[in-house]
Design a protein around this motif. Structure first.
Motif, PDB file in Angstrom:
ATOM      1  N   GLY A   1      39.186 -34.948  38.880  1.00  0.00           N
ATOM      2  CA  GLY A   1      39.314 -35.847  40.607  1.00  0.00           C
ATOM      3  C   GLY A   1      41.202 -37.323  39.533  1.00  0.00           C
ATOM      4  O   GLY A   1      42.480 -36.460  40.383  1.00  0.00           O
ATOM      5  N   ASP A   2      40.683 -37.646  38.406  1.00  0.00           N
ATOM      6  CA  ASP A   2      41.836 -38.199  38.258  1.00  0.00           C
ATOM      7  C   ASP A   2      42.731 -38.315  38.007  1.00  0.00           C
ATOM      8  O   ASP A   2      43.981 -38.398  37.212  1.00  0.00           O
ATOM      9  N   ALA A   3      42.726 -37.129  36.327  1.00  0.00           N
ATOM     10  CA  ALA A   3      44.202 -36.080  36.204  1.00  0.00           C
ATOM     11  C   ALA A   3      44.988 -35.539  37.221  1.00  0.00           C
ATOM     12  O   ALA A   3      46.255 -34.951  37.288  1.00  0.00           O
ATOM     13  N   LEU A   4      44.188 -34.605  38.391  1.00  0.00           N
ATOM     14  CA  LEU A   4      44.947 -34.652  39.488  1.00  0.00           C
ATOM     15  C   LEU A   4      45.438 -35.415  40.661  1.00  0.00           C
ATOM     16  O   LEU A   4      46.627 -35.052  41.768  1.00  0.00           O
ATOM     17  N   ALA A   5      45.108 -36.562  40.328  1.00  0.00           N
ATOM     18  CA  ALA A   5      45.035 -37.995  42.007  1.00  0.00           C
ATOM     19  C   ALA A   5      46.416 -37.505  42.142  1.00  0.00           C
ATOM     20  O   ALA A   5      47.094 -37.824  43.607  1.00  0.00           O
ATOM     21  N   PRO A   6      47.837 -37.759  41.316  1.00  0.00           N
ATOM     22  CA  PRO A   6      48.653 -37.994  41.344  1.00  0.00           C
ATOM     23  C   PRO A   6      49.126 -36.439  42.740  1.00  0.00           C
ATOM     24  O   PRO A   6      50.078 -36.928  43.162  1.00  0.00           O
ATOM     25  N   LEU A   7      48.947 -35.398  42.050  1.00  0.00           N
ATOM     26  CA  LEU A   7      49.153 -34.120  42.737  1.00  0.00           C
ATOM     27  C   LEU A   7      48.795 -34.153  44.210  1.00  0.00           C
ATOM     28  O   LEU A   7      48.974 -33.682  45.056  1.00  0.00           O
ATOM     29  N   PHE A   8      47.353 -34.743  44.393  1.00  0.00           N
ATOM     30  CA  PHE A   8      46.101 -34.527  45.172  1.00  0.00           C
ATOM     31  C   PHE A   8      47.407 -36.016  46.541  1.00  0.00           C
ATOM     32  O   PHE A   8      47.271 -35.901  48.041  1.00  0.00           O
ATOM     33  N   ASP A   9      48.042 -37.481  45.791  1.00  0.00           N
ATOM     34  CA  ASP A   9      48.632 -37.881  46.951  1.00  0.00           C
ATOM     35  C   ASP A   9      50.110 -37.421  46.959  1.00  0.00           C
ATOM     36  O   ASP A   9      50.265 -37.978  48.255  1.00  0.00           O
ATOM     37  N   ALA A  10      50.324 -35.985  46.026  1.00  0.00           N
ATOM     38  CA  ALA A  10      51.486 -35.880  46.860  1.00  0.00           C
ATOM     39  C   ALA A  10      51.528 -34.582  47.706  1.00  0.00           C
ATOM     40  O   ALA A  10      52.083 -34.289  48.161  1.00  0.00           O
ATOM     41  N   GLU A  11      50.481 -34.368  47.804  1.00  0.00           N
ATOM     42  CA  GLU A  11      49.769 -33.194  48.913  1.00  0.00           C
ATOM     43  C   GLU A  11      50.403 -32.079  48.317  1.00  0.00           C
ATOM     44  O   GLU A  11      50.021 -31.104  48.912  1.00  0.00           O
ATOM     45  N   VAL A  12      50.133 -31.969  47.261  1.00  0.00           N
ATOM     46  CA  VAL A  12      49.741 -30.418  46.619  1.00  0.00           C
ATOM     47  C   VAL A  12      48.571 -30.028  46.940  1.00  0.00           C
ATOM     48  O   VAL A  12      47.424 -30.424  46.641  1.00  0.00           O
ATOM     49  N   PRO A  13      48.076 -28.368  47.375  1.00  0.00           N
ATOM     50  CA  PRO A  13      47.338 -28.043  48.407  1.00  0.00           C
ATOM     51  C   PRO A  13      46.788 -27.353  47.246  1.00  0.00           C
ATOM     52  O   PRO A  13      46.160 -25.909  47.394  1.00  0.00           O
ATOM     53  N   VAL A  14      45.939 -28.419  46.418  1.00  0.00           N
ATOM     54  CA  VAL A  14      44.728 -27.842  45.510  1.00  0.00           C
ATOM     55  C   VAL A  14      43.602 -28.736  45.714  1.00  0.00           C
ATOM     56  O   VAL A  14      43.900 -29.689  46.441  1.00  0.00           O
ATOM     57  N   ALA A  15      41.919 -27.859  45.861  1.00  0.00           N
ATOM     58  CA  ALA A  15      41.326 -29.221  45.859  1.00  0.00           C
ATOM     59  C   ALA A  15      40.172 -28.735  45.069  1.00  0.00           C
ATOM     60  O   ALA A  15      40.066 -26.957  43.849  1.00  0.00           O
ATOM     61  N   LEU A  16      39.240 -29.994  44.466  1.00  0.00           N
ATOM     62  CA  LEU A  16      38.560 -29.831  43.751  1.00  0.00           C
ATOM     63  C   LEU A  16      36.809 -29.297  44.276  1.00  0.00           C
ATOM     64  O   LEU A  16      36.279 -29.866  45.333  1.00  0.00           O
ATOM     65  N   HIS A  17      35.949 -28.567  44.115  1.00  0.00           N
ATOM     66  CA  HIS A  17      34.822 -28.936  44.456  1.00  0.00           C
ATOM     67  C   HIS A  17      33.167 -28.478  43.455  1.00  0.00           C
ATOM     68  O   HIS A  17      33.917 -27.379  42.030  1.00  0.00           O
ATOM     69  N   GLN A  18      32.286 -28.871  43.676  1.00  0.00           N
ATOM     70  CA  GLN A  18      31.779 -28.227  42.529  1.00  0.00           C
ATOM     71  C   GLN A  18      30.345 -27.331  43.070  1.00  0.00           C
ATOM     72  O   GLN A  18      29.734 -27.753  44.108  1.00  0.00           O
ATOM     73  N   ASN A  19      29.990 -26.406  42.076  1.00  0.00           N
ATOM     74  CA  ASN A  19      29.051 -25.356  42.760  1.00  0.00           C
ATOM     75  C   ASN A  19      28.330 -25.312  42.623  1.00  0.00           C
ATOM     76  O   ASN A  19      27.161 -26.291  41.902  1.00  0.00           O
ATOM     77  N   LYS A  20      26.658 -24.907  42.863  1.00  0.00           N
ATOM     78  CA  LYS A  20      25.713 -25.073  43.336  1.00  0.00           C
ATOM     79  C   LYS A  20      25.140 -25.728  41.827  1.00  0.00           C
ATOM     80  O   LYS A  20      24.021 -25.960  41.638  1.00  0.00           O
ATOM     81  N   ASP A  21      25.791 -24.553  40.735  1.00  0.00           N
ATOM     82  CA  ASP A  21      24.970 -24.383  39.116  1.00  0.00           C
ATOM     83  C   ASP A  21      25.787 -25.486  38.866  1.00  0.00           C
ATOM     84  O   ASP A  21      25.584 -25.954  37.493  1.00  0.00           O
ATOM     85  N   ARG A  22      26.228 -26.848  39.048  1.00  0.00           N
ATOM     86  CA  ARG A  22      27.549 -27.574  38.573  1.00  0.00           C
ATOM     87  C   ARG A  22      28.456 -27.588  38.261  1.00  0.00           C
ATOM     88  O   ARG A  22      28.774 -28.364  37.116  1.00  0.00           O
ATOM     89  N   SER A  23      29.225 -25.810  38.510  1.00  0.00           N
ATOM     90  CA  SER A  23      30.466 -25.760  37.773  1.00  0.00           C
ATOM     91  C   SER A  23      31.028 -26.277  37.925  1.00  0.00           C
ATOM     92  O   SER A  23      31.423 -26.939  39.675  1.00  0.00           O
ATOM     93  N   VAL A  24      32.580 -26.746  38.087  1.00  0.00           N
ATOM     94  CA  VAL A  24      33.778 -27.344  38.792  1.00  0.00           C
ATOM     95  C   VAL A  24      34.641 -26.338  38.926  1.00  0.00           C
ATOM     96  O   VAL A  24      35.225 -25.822  37.713  1.00  0.00           O
ATOM     97  N   LEU A  25      35.246 -25.930  40.086  1.00  0.00           N
ATOM     98  CA  LEU A  25      35.983 -24.992  40.380  1.00  0.00           C
ATOM     99  C   LEU A  25      37.509 -25.472  40.911  1.00  0.00           C
ATOM    100  O   LEU A  25      37.197 -27.207  42.555  1.00  0.00           O
ATOM    101  N   ILE A  26      38.610 -25.148  40.982  1.00  0.00           N
ATOM    102  CA  ILE A  26      39.741 -25.553  41.548  1.00  0.00           C
ATOM    103  C   ILE A  26      39.885 -24.255  42.508  1.00  0.00           C
ATOM    104  O   ILE A  26      39.948 -23.534  42.354  1.00  0.00           O
ATOM    105  N   PHE A  27      41.242 -24.474  42.982  1.00  0.00           N
ATOM    106  CA  PHE A  27      41.488 -24.089  44.449  1.00  0.00           C
ATOM    107  C   PHE A  27      42.336 -23.804  44.837  1.00  0.00           C
ATOM    108  O   PHE A  27      42.609 -25.356  45.239  1.00  0.00           O
TER     109      PHE A  27
END
Length: 231
Positions: free
Chosen positions: A149-175
């Motif tokens: 989240g920290d690494a991609l924060a500038p892109l989130f601020d620039a509204e680049v359409p990617v997001a992160l979420h945490q799966n039930k098995d605790r893996s971290v995914l980006i889409f």
């Protein structure tokens, strides 16, 4: 015969009428066993329930589902059973409370890490809730999600359409959630994503077979990639 309530709290006639009205509204939702004291001791949760219903009011197909969700949230916060066809459902709100507690535990572990606590110390603090290996896995996942989240924060601020979420098995995914961007724009934005991840020492892989991947694999917007720390 008037209902008894806590002798430690003085209630005016006006406030008592308001409490009775709230109790009747809740009883109409199936919580027929509620007393004035039940409402009085959980006014914050009851008010949030009432506000939630007001926010969801309107002739929409999702209103009934939202009303059920509001009632469930109230029962979780007040530790009341849900009404059910069998009378009272204690399990559903208790299960939701456990889910919330797990999320709170994960967030608390991350907060302790940010404050300087070591992984073993944090795992020891979580011993009443989970084993050491599980605690370390939760902490590692939360740290990975936080760093990404920290690494991609500038892109989130620039509204680049990617997001992160945490799966039930605790893996971290980006889409990616593209709209009408052309391929050139998508490639440029995904190259920015890759650059920020590389700088943070993070890498991508295909979650199905763990094969290496790059951000450009998200160009079609029909898959997710798993984040991990670069070797």
């Amino acid at each position: 015969m008037p209902e008894k309530h806590s002798p430690l709290i003085t209630i005016s006639r006006r406030n008592l009428r308001e409490l009775e009205q709230l109790r009747e509204k809740l009883r109409a939702q199936g919580l027929e066993w509620l007393t004035i004291d039940d409402v009085l001791q959980n006014l914050g949760a009851v008010d949030a329930w009432r506000q939630g219903l007001a926010d969801d009011a309107g002739p929409t197909d999702g209103t009934a589902i939202s009303a059920h969700a509001c009632l469930l949230e109230l029962c979780v916060q007040a530790r009341w059973p849900m009404p059910s066809e069998h009378g009272r459902d204690h399990t559903t709100p208790a299960a939701m409370a456990v889910f919330y507690a797990k999320e709170r535990l994960a967030e608390g572990m991350l907060d302790d890490h940010r404050a300087g606590a070591g992984a073993n110390t944090i795992a020891s603090r979580a011993a009443n809730a989970c084993s050491r290996p599980v605690a370390l896995k939760i902490l590692a996942s939360m740290r990975l999600l936080d760093d990404a989240g920290d690494a991609l924060a500038p892109l989130f601020d620039a509204e680049v359409p990617v997001a992160l979420h945490q799966n039930k098995d605790r893996s971290v995914l980006i889409f990616a959630f593209w709209e009408d961007e052309d391929d050139t724009t998508r490639q440029r934005q995904l190259d920015d994503v890759q650059q920020h991840l590389d700088t943070a020492g993070l890498a991508l892989r295909n979650p199905s077979d763990q094969s290496p991947a790059t951000a450009r694999d998200l160009i079609a917007g029909d898959m997710e990639l798993e984040l991990h720390r670069a070797d």
